[in-house]
Design a protein around this motif. Structure first.
Motif, short mmCIF file in Angstrom:
data_model
loop_
_atom_site.label_atom_id
_atom_site.label_comp_id
_atom_site.label_asym_id
_atom_site.label_seq_id
_atom_site.Cartn_x
_atom_site.Cartn_y
_atom_site.Cartn_z
N PRO A 1 -7.58 -2.64 -4.80
CA PRO A 1 -6.23 -2.04 -4.83
C PRO A 1 -5.16 -3.11 -4.69
N HIS A 2 -3.94 -2.75 -5.02
CA HIS A 2 -2.83 -3.71 -4.98
C HIS A 2 -2.65 -4.34 -3.60
N CYS A 3 -2.79 -3.52 -2.55
CA CYS A 3 -2.53 -4.03 -1.19
C CYS A 3 -3.53 -5.12 -0.80
N LEU A 4 -4.81 -4.95 -1.18
CA LEU A 4 -5.81 -5.96 -0.86
C LEU A 4 -5.68 -7.19 -1.76
N LEU A 5 -5.26 -6.97 -3.00
CA LEU A 5 -5.00 -8.11 -3.90
C LEU A 5 -3.86 -8.96 -3.35
N ALA B 1 0.83 -1.21 0.00
CA ALA B 1 0.00 0.00 0.00
C ALA B 1 0.86 1.25 0.00
N LEU B 2 1.97 1.20 0.72
CA LEU B 2 2.90 2.33 0.78
C LEU B 2 3.58 2.55 -0.56
N ILE B 3 3.99 1.47 -1.20
CA ILE B 3 4.67 1.56 -2.50
C ILE B 3 3.75 2.14 -3.56
N TYR B 4 2.50 1.66 -3.58
CA TYR B 4 1.54 2.12 -4.59
C TYR B 4 0.74 3.33 -4.12
N GLN B 5 1.05 3.84 -2.91
CA GLN B 5 0.41 5.03 -2.34
C GLN B 5 -1.12 4.89 -2.34
N GLU B 6 -1.58 3.79 -1.75
CA GLU B 6 -3.01 3.51 -1.72
C GLU B 6 -3.58 3.82 -0.33
N ASN B 7 -4.68 4.55 -0.31
CA ASN B 7 -5.31 4.93 0.95
C ASN B 7 -5.90 3.73 1.69
N SER B 8 -6.16 2.65 0.95
CA SER B 8 -6.76 1.46 1.57
C SER B 8 -5.81 0.81 2.57
N GLY B 9 -4.56 1.22 2.55
CA GLY B 9 -3.60 0.64 3.47
C GLY B 9 -3.95 0.87 4.92
N TRP B 10 -4.74 1.93 5.20
CA TRP B 10 -5.09 2.21 6.60
C TRP B 10 -5.93 1.07 7.19
N SER B 11 -6.72 0.38 6.35
CA SER B 11 -7.54 -0.73 6.84
C SER B 11 -6.66 -1.89 7.30
N LEU B 12 -5.56 -2.10 6.62
CA LEU B 12 -4.61 -3.14 7.02
C LEU B 12 -3.89 -2.74 8.31
N VAL C 1 -10.37 -11.90 11.71
CA VAL C 1 -9.47 -10.74 11.68
C VAL C 1 -8.97 -10.49 10.26
N GLY C 2 -8.72 -11.57 9.51
CA GLY C 2 -8.23 -11.43 8.15
C GLY C 2 -9.25 -10.78 7.21
N ALA C 3 -10.54 -10.85 7.59
CA ALA C 3 -11.59 -10.25 6.76
C ALA C 3 -11.73 -8.74 7.00
N LEU C 4 -11.18 -8.26 8.11
CA LEU C 4 -11.34 -6.85 8.48
C LEU C 4 -10.87 -5.86 7.41
N PRO C 5 -9.68 -6.06 6.80
CA PRO C 5 -9.24 -5.08 5.78
C PRO C 5 -10.22 -4.92 4.62
N PHE C 6 -10.88 -6.01 4.22
CA PHE C 6 -11.85 -5.93 3.13
C PHE C 6 -13.08 -5.12 3.54
N VAL C 7 -13.51 -5.31 4.79
CA VAL C 7 -14.70 -4.60 5.28
C VAL C 7 -14.39 -3.13 5.55
N LEU C 8 -13.29 -2.88 6.26
CA LEU C 8 -12.94 -1.51 6.64
C LEU C 8 -12.62 -0.63 5.43
N SER C 9 -12.04 -1.24 4.40
CA SER C 9 -11.71 -0.46 3.19
C SER C 9 -12.93 -0.16 2.35
N GLY C 10 -14.00 -0.93 2.56
CA GLY C 10 -15.24 -0.72 1.80
C GLY C 10 -15.30 -1.48 0.49
N TYR C 11 -14.26 -2.23 0.15
CA TYR C 11 -14.28 -2.97 -1.12
C TYR C 11 -15.14 -4.23 -1.04
#
Length: 275
Positions: free
Chosen positions: A122-126, A28-39, A82-92
């Motif tokens: 986004p790349h980080c969630l993929l 997420a940092l490399i690709y500058q994706e805001n979704s990284g905050w969910s992780l 817990v592993g499902a949280l990034p998908f939910v929190l990011s809204g994807y």
């Protein structure tokens, strides 16, 4: 029931999951994706719960098959939720049930998906989605065996509970050493596939994520057409490694110590390759 050792191992599982999410945070940092905050939020939650559980070590570290099965079941539930949280929190994947399904499918290497447009992620969630395959392919509790100091036959009981087959055998006298050997073979095969895909002209991100999905034999891809859009060379490499990762890793160990005949005499290996 030795509850203290069960909660101790669950604490380790949460801390490990936090560590497993860090590469996705880096993506997420490399690709500058805001979704990284969910992780990041999921990592902090893991540590908030996991660290207190492992600070106080249980006095009795021996547990039997009953504790092993209870620990395995609880760990997989905690790991998936817990592993499902990034998908939910990011809204994807806003629906928690859908996010849990996707995560369980990843950790169990089932490969089923509720997503109709994978490329929208986004790349980080993929990366995290494919990484769940890689984690589940060998089994997170097998990895845990290389870290946690347990006594008596506890390592073997945990490994028996984790393994889906009818029997579990040691490659070497110590189960902890067996787990390390299995993971080394798993990691080396994954790295070899990544380099072979790079050699075929596949982008680095695609090579890594597809290799992670191949290692787990679940088949999570990062394109809507899976691997149809890649070259024939890349498709062949992925197919070959999907077969290689499906073989019992005990056979690879026997090959490494030059017991070729014993490896070939395995009914499981011969039946698998024949099919």
């Amino acid at each position: 029931m030795n509850y203290s050792i069960i909660f101790y191992i669950i604490g380790w599982i949460l801390n490990l999951e936090a560590a497993f999410m860090l590469p996705s945070c880096l993506v997420a940092l490399i690709y500058q994706e805001n979704s990284g905050w969910s992780l990041v939020a999921a990592v902090l939650l893991c540590l908030l719960i996991g660290l207190p559980l492992v600070i106080r070590k249980p006095k009795n570290r021996v547990f039997y098959l009953r504790e092993g099965f209870a620990t395995t079941a609880l760990c997989w539930i905690v790991l998936s939720c817990v592993g499902a949280l990034p998908f939910v929190l990011s809204g994807y994947i806003p629906n928690p049930v859908d996010a849990l399904f996707e995560t369980v499918s990843g950790f169990t290497t089932t490969g089923a998906s509720i997503l109709t447009d994978v490329e929208a992620l986004p790349h980080c969630l993929l990366f995290w989605r494919s990484f769940t395959h890689w984690i589940g392919g060998m089994g997170v509790l097998v990895f845990l065996l290389t870290l946690i100091p347990l006594t008596g036959g506890s390592h073997m009981n945990l490994m028996k509970a984790e393994s889906p087959g009818p029997s579990v055998t040691r490659l070497v006298p110590k189960v902890k050493s067996t787990a390390k050997i299995l993971y080394m073979i798993y990691i080396v095969l994954t790295i070899i596939e990544i380099f072979l895909l790079l050699f075929g002209g596949m982008p680095l991100f695609d090579s890594i994520t597809l290799s992670l999905g191949t290692a787990g034999t679940g088949g999570f891809g990062i394109k809507n057409d899976s691997i149809a859009g890649y070259s024939t060379y890349c498709q062949v490499i992925i197919t070959i490694f999907m077969i290689l990762f499906g073989i019992n890793f005990n056979a690879y160990f026997l090959i490494l110590i030059r017991k070729f005949r014993q490896a070939w005499e395995s009914e499981e290996v011969r039946a698998y390759l024949l099919i």
